[in-house]
Design an enzyme around this catalytic site. Structure first.
Site: not given
Ligand code: NAP
Length: 286
Positions: A96, A171, A239
């Site tokens: 990701t 995502k 993150k």
């Protein structure tokens, strides 16, 4: 049959690579800490000495590492994927990261003559083990077609989303919403219990209504049991929130809830919960 490389054997990568080996594919693995390769080798995988070597010897190399810095590190440099990929081999980064990082990796790979696909996943440790991830693919279409047999082993669906960057954006949108839901859920659970309600009853009531979802059920049970065994490391969710907030900044798109959620997860990191499961956010609220 195509040969597959797999770089990054953390919580997710290990489970995904095991599924490829168990499905009978010819798989070569590499991990920064080589000790994590032992289980895969025992199952029949080969070992590559560097990302470069894996990318040079396999038809398609998959990667699943922590964050943008790690994804760039395994692609660039003299031992990186781009140094080995050569003509028409494929690289599929499933980590990701943000769209700009993905585009930078894609450019490095295509300039070296390879083909690139980004394919971050939705789903955590259990879906990775069960081969039921949702794989968000974008980039080279011929590589996508060639990777579908591997995607079918690792996931339950793998929509093709267009140009490099669209998989990353999808995502981040999904995880931003997931982080926000977990944050308000943690607040609600802790508020309810402080006001004298039983945690089990709150979960029961939630599960009977329109807000019922597997995440509340699974993470709620973990919170009540005070079991924060890591399935999705909290630091990785923070993150993802940071990258989503950055995307919002770039597009001048207001995201008050995502920004507040990012701060809550930063606080949880500061409290020392970075490597615990995302459910540990509850400890901050409590
Ligand atoms: P993890 O268990 O923390 O594993 C991270 C992997 O990245 C390890 O193989 C680690 O190698 C490697 N790595 C980190 N920095 C590196 C560097 N500088 N160079 C080379 N390798 C490096 O993480 P994970 O949970 O598997 O997550 C992997 C990715 O999937 C992340 O982008 C995460 O956001 C995403 N994701 C995770 C979940 C989940 O539920 N866990 C769900 C969806 C998506 P070492 O072993 O040597 O440290």
């Amino acid at each position: 049959m195509a040969s597959f490389g797999f770089l990054g054997l953390g919580i997710m990568g290990k489970a995904m690579a095991i599924n490829l080996v168990k499905a009978g594919f010819d798989v070569t693995v590499w991990n920064r800490n080589p000790e994590k390769c032992a289980e895969l080798i025992a199952l029949g995988a080969k070992h590559g000495d560097s990302p470069k070597e894996v990318a040079a010897t396999c038809d398609i190399t998959f990667a699943m590492v922590s964050d943008p810095a790690a994804a760039l590190a395994i692609c660039q440099g003299e031992d990186g994927v781009a140094a080995g990929i050569g003509h028409q081999r494929g690289y599929v980064d499933m980590s990701t990261v943000d769209a700009a990082t993905s585009q930078e990796i894609g450019n490095a790979v295509t300039q070296a003559g390879g083909r690139f696909l980004e394919a971050p996943v939705s789903g955590t440790k259990k879906p990775a083990e069960d081969g039921t991830l949702v794989i968000l693919a974008a980039g080279d279409q011929s590589l996508y077609q060639q990777a579908v047999p591997a995607f079918e082993v690792m996931g339950k669906m793998s929509p093709y989303l267009g140009e490099v960057g669209q998989g990353a954006n999808m995502k981040l949108v999904v995880n931003m919403m997931m982080g926000g839901m977990l944050s308000i859920f943690s607040e609600g659970m802790s508020l309810g219990m402080k006001s004298g309600l039983e945690g089990e009853k709150i979960l029961e009531v939630l599960s009977a209504g329109a807000m019922a979802n597997p995440m509340f059920a699974i993470k709620g049970a973990m919170m009540l049991a005070e079991d924060y065994t890591t399935s999705f490391p909290l630091k990785h969710m923070q993150k993802d929130l940071r990258l989503a907030v950055e995307l919002g900044d770039k597009l001048a798109h207001p995201m008050p809830t995502a920004a507040a959620t990012n701060e809550a997860f930063k606080l949880a990191r500061k409290e020392g919960y970075a490597d615990e499961d995302i459910a540990a956010l509850y400890k901050v609220m409590k």
